[in-house]
Write a protein that holds these residues in place. Structure first.
Motif, PDB file in Angstrom:
ATOM      1  N   TYR A 108       0.828  -1.204   0.000  1.00 53.85           N
ATOM      2  CA  TYR A 108       0.000   0.000   0.000  1.00 53.85           C
ATOM      3  C   TYR A 108       0.866   1.259   0.000  1.00 53.85           C
ATOM      4  O   TYR A 108       1.906   1.304   0.657  1.00 53.85           O
TER       5      TYR A 108
ATOM      6  N   ASN B 165       0.877   4.731   1.454  1.00 51.85           N
ATOM      7  CA  ASN B 165       0.210   5.470   2.520  1.00 51.85           C
ATOM      8  C   ASN B 165       0.224   6.973   2.280  1.00 51.85           C
ATOM      9  O   ASN B 165      -0.687   7.698   2.688  1.00 51.85           O
TER      10      ASN B 165
ATOM     11  N   ARG C 245      -2.624  -2.395   4.972  1.00 56.52           N
ATOM     12  CA  ARG C 245      -3.357  -1.127   4.918  1.00 56.52           C
ATOM     13  C   ARG C 245      -3.314  -0.434   6.267  1.00 56.52           C
ATOM     14  O   ARG C 245      -3.530  -1.067   7.304  1.00 56.52           O
TER      15      ARG C 245
ATOM     16  N   ASP D  65      -5.363   4.767   1.645  1.00 52.13           N
ATOM     17  CA  ASP D  65      -4.204   4.120   1.041  1.00 52.13           C
ATOM     18  C   ASP D  65      -4.502   3.728  -0.405  1.00 52.13           C
ATOM     19  O   ASP D  65      -5.633   3.351  -0.749  1.00 52.13           O
TER      20      ASP D  65
END
Length: 314
Positions: A2, A4, A168, A173
């Protein structure tokens, strides 16, 4: 994996096309017609690959959803280094003041962004990291010859920082569904089409047409393959983000994929070719447009003929 947070930095100084009219008699109209570039950013005195990368990093830290101390991997990517020993990644580690974590440098020219993502993928897969930072920074104008009529007008400076996690961490995300890269250094004029050798005092691009043709081919091919690999079709694609080398390449790739031009996002018009940072800056600039469930493909092609694609689900 992911994303962020993604943040960018571009220098303040703007260099319009008229600047090159005085240097080498290239008109504004000629440059726009062949590249799409209207202006580019140039690092000022005192700025370099390290400082620009750190500036991008600072922006990301302002709203990072976890403490910086949780970062346990730093990957720096550039082909225009300020220092080849104390690298961009080391400089970012020094700024963050985080000890005893892996620090890795990547250089596959303009495709380094996706190779850096693959490095992170490997660390995540082996359990050696959970929070990673990728910093992409190019000081192209430090290496380019502005009097070179073939490529001196193409280059801009800029940087991006990408904060990633193996799980996550928030509902905003961006999910990396798949990433794939390859090399085609054994075809065409790859060894000599574009190069940067210290003895040659700057960038040289003697075979720009060969770069153009292969970039168009490989970025379209990579886009199709990454979608098919993930069970999607071109009709499912919301946005395409090609490497920001030339607006004609972007339009050609979109045409080859039968995509409307507005689906191909670009910033080369006002930033120039910012190397491996360019596509990441495009993501940062356009993230406000992305809606939940949108599919975005980043596709890249670099000198040495490295290439790849990454599929992101918003």
């Amino acid at each position: 994996m992911y994303i962020n947070k993604i943040s960018g930095y571009v220098p303040h100084d703007r260099i319009p096309n008229d600047y090159f009219k005085n240097l080498n008699d290239l008109s504004d109209e000629w440059i726009i017609e062949r590249t799409g570039i209207k202006e580019r950013r140039k690092a000022s005195v005192g700025e370099n690959t390290h400082t620009m990368g750190i500036e991008a990093l600072k922006v990301g830290l302002e709203s990072l959803p976890y403490p910086k101390e949780e970062i346990d991997l730093i990957v720096g990517a550039t082909y225009t280094p300020y220092d080849t020993i104390f690298t961009l990644a080391h400089a970012c580690q020094h700024f963050l003041d985080i000890s005893d974590i892996p620090v890795v440098s990547v250089n596959t020219a303009c495709s380094s962004f996706l190779n850096a993502v693959e490095v992170v993928e490997g660390y995540f897969a082996t359990g050696k990291a959970k929070r990673a930072l990728i910093v992409l920074s190019e000081h192209n104008t430090a290496y380019s010859d502005e009097h070179d009529k073939k490529s001196g007008h193409l280059w801009g400076d800029g940087a991006a920082a990408i904060f990633m996690s193996n799980e996550r961490v928030s509902n905003v995300d961006l999910a990396i569904k798949s990433v794939s890269t390859g090399g085609a250094g054994n075809i065409g004029k790859a060894p000599e089409s574009v190069y940067l050798r210290p003895a040659n005092e700057g960038f040289k691009m003697p075979f720009g047409k060969d770069v153009f043709l292969n970039a168009c081919q490989y970025m379209a091919k990579s886009t199709k393959e990454i979608l098919e690999k993930s069970g999607y079709s071109l009709e499912d694609l919301t946005y395409l983000i090609p490497h920001q080398a030339n607006l004609r390449i972007t339009k050609n790739v979109a045409k080859n994929l039968n995509l409307p031009e507005e689906k191909a996002l670009s910033n080369i018009q006002y930033l120039g070719n910012t190397g491996c940072a360019g596509a990441a800056i495009v993501i940062e600039e356009n993230q406000h447009k992305f809606k939940k469930g949108d599919l975005v493909v980043v596709t890249v092609f670099g000198g040495g003929y490295s290439y790849g694609a990454m599929l992101i689900e918003c």
